[in-house]
Design a protein around this motif. Structure first.
Motif, PDB file in Angstrom:
ATOM      1  N   ARG A 194       2.128   7.913   5.283  1.00  0.00           N
ATOM      2  CA  ARG A 194       2.314   6.470   5.245  1.00  0.00           C
ATOM      3  C   ARG A 194       3.448   6.021   6.150  1.00  0.00           C
ATOM      4  O   ARG A 194       4.634   6.162   5.825  1.00  0.00           O
ATOM      5  CB  ARG A 194       2.554   6.033   3.803  1.00  0.00           C
ATOM      6  N   LYS A 216      -6.086   3.709  -5.611  1.00  0.00           N
ATOM      7  CA  LYS A 216      -7.263   2.961  -5.171  1.00  0.00           C
ATOM      8  C   LYS A 216      -8.399   3.873  -4.704  1.00  0.00           C
ATOM      9  O   LYS A 216      -9.558   3.658  -5.062  1.00  0.00           O
ATOM     10  CB  LYS A 216      -6.884   1.982  -4.048  1.00  0.00           C
ATOM     11  N   ARG A 263       5.547  -7.560  -2.925  1.00  0.00           N
ATOM     12  CA  ARG A 263       4.097  -7.633  -3.114  1.00  0.00           C
ATOM     13  C   ARG A 263       3.646  -7.945  -4.529  1.00  0.00           C
ATOM     14  O   ARG A 263       2.537  -8.449  -4.726  1.00  0.00           O
ATOM     15  CB  ARG A 263       3.465  -6.311  -2.675  1.00  0.00           C
ATOM     16  N   ARG A 308      -3.307  -4.467  11.459  1.00  0.00           N
ATOM     17  CA  ARG A 308      -3.724  -5.542  10.527  1.00  0.00           C
ATOM     18  C   ARG A 308      -4.956  -6.284  11.050  1.00  0.00           C
ATOM     19  O   ARG A 308      -5.793  -6.724  10.258  1.00  0.00           O
ATOM     20  CB  ARG A 308      -2.574  -6.523  10.300  1.00  0.00           C
TER      21      ARG A 308
HETATM   22  C1  S3P Z   1      -0.252   0.320   3.779  1.00  0.00           C
HETATM   23  C2  S3P Z   1      -0.911   1.186   2.935  1.00  0.00           C
HETATM   24  C3  S3P Z   1      -1.754   2.290   3.428  1.00  0.00           C
HETATM   25  C4  S3P Z   1      -2.254   2.003   4.842  1.00  0.00           C
HETATM   26  C5  S3P Z   1      -1.107   1.663   5.734  1.00  0.00           C
HETATM   27  C6  S3P Z   1      -0.346   0.423   5.262  1.00  0.00           C
HETATM   28  C7  S3P Z   1       0.551  -0.757   3.193  1.00  0.00           C
HETATM   29  O1  S3P Z   1      -2.852   2.460   2.534  1.00  0.00           O
HETATM   30  O2  S3P Z   1      -3.195   0.971   4.860  1.00  0.00           O
HETATM   31  O3  S3P Z   1      -0.259   2.777   5.774  1.00  0.00           O
HETATM   32  O4  S3P Z   1       0.885  -1.735   3.895  1.00  0.00           O
HETATM   33  O5  S3P Z   1       0.841  -0.672   1.963  1.00  0.00           O
HETATM   34  P1  S3P Z   1      -2.701   3.070   1.028  1.00  0.00           P
HETATM   35  O6  S3P Z   1      -2.409   1.929   0.108  1.00  0.00           O
HETATM   36  O7  S3P Z   1      -4.030   3.675   0.776  1.00  0.00           O
HETATM   37  O8  S3P Z   1      -1.601   4.071   1.089  1.00  0.00           O
END
Ligand code: S3P
Length: 171
Positions: free
Chosen positions: A123, A20, A142, A63
């Protein structure tokens, strides 16, 4: 001023490691439209990394900030917005995203995602005893939700950032 007039923001959604941020940045350069990143904006506002925010304040707090930041970033001129992998799960975020922009799902397979995230320690959700299994479980939960995105880009394992960016423009 931008060379290309976007009517709506392009909002990139999808799993961690789907590209992304990289695709968002490349799209932004190609279309001369500003690039924004919700994780980066959350980190800047909190003056802490995502991992620190999760550890200190918990995921629910993260969130809440994520929803606020997405609303704020989508309230301005059209942009390319890269979101965190969990952003599209909440119904309120999906409504926000699809009101102000077009959701584009970067759909990559589990094997590719794992190759891309396995060597990183940024992460918090993958800090478990078996990060591959965790990623796989998150992926399964998901996948049906990401399918709610307006557009889908098939992320090919061997494709360069340029190629995937081109595919994104073409959807
Ligand atoms: C998350 C993805 C992360 C970040 C956090 C939670 C998720 O972003 O927002 O660690 O729930 O998949 P990226 O998709 O950029 O790694």
């Amino acid at each position: 001023s931008s060379a290309y007039r976007l009517k709506r923001s392009v909002v990139l959604v999808g799993m961690m490691g789907s590209g992304k941020s990289a695709i968002g940045r490349a799209l932004s350069e190609k279309l001369c439209v500003p690039f924004l990143d919700s994780d980066a904006a959350i980190e800047a506002a909190a003056n802490a990394t995502i991992a620190e925010i999760f550890a200190r304040d918990g995921e629910a707090f993260f969130r809440e900030r994520e929803t606020e930041v997405i609303a704020r970033l989508l309230s301005g001129e059209p942009c390319i917005l890269s979101t965190g992998g969990g952003a599209f799960l909440a119904e309120r975020n999906r409504a926000l995203i699809d009101e102000k922009g077009a959701s584009v799902w970067l759909d990559a397979d589990l094997k590719l995602l794992w190759e891309r995230v396995r060597h990183k320690d940024t992460r918090p959700l993958l800090r478990t005893d078996n990060p591959f299994q965790t990623l796989s479980d998150i992926f399964d939960v998901r996948q049906p939700i990401y399918q709610l995105a307006q557009l889908r880009v098939d992320v090919q394992p061997g494709a360069s950032i340029d190629e995937t960016t081109q595919r994104t423009i073409e959807v």
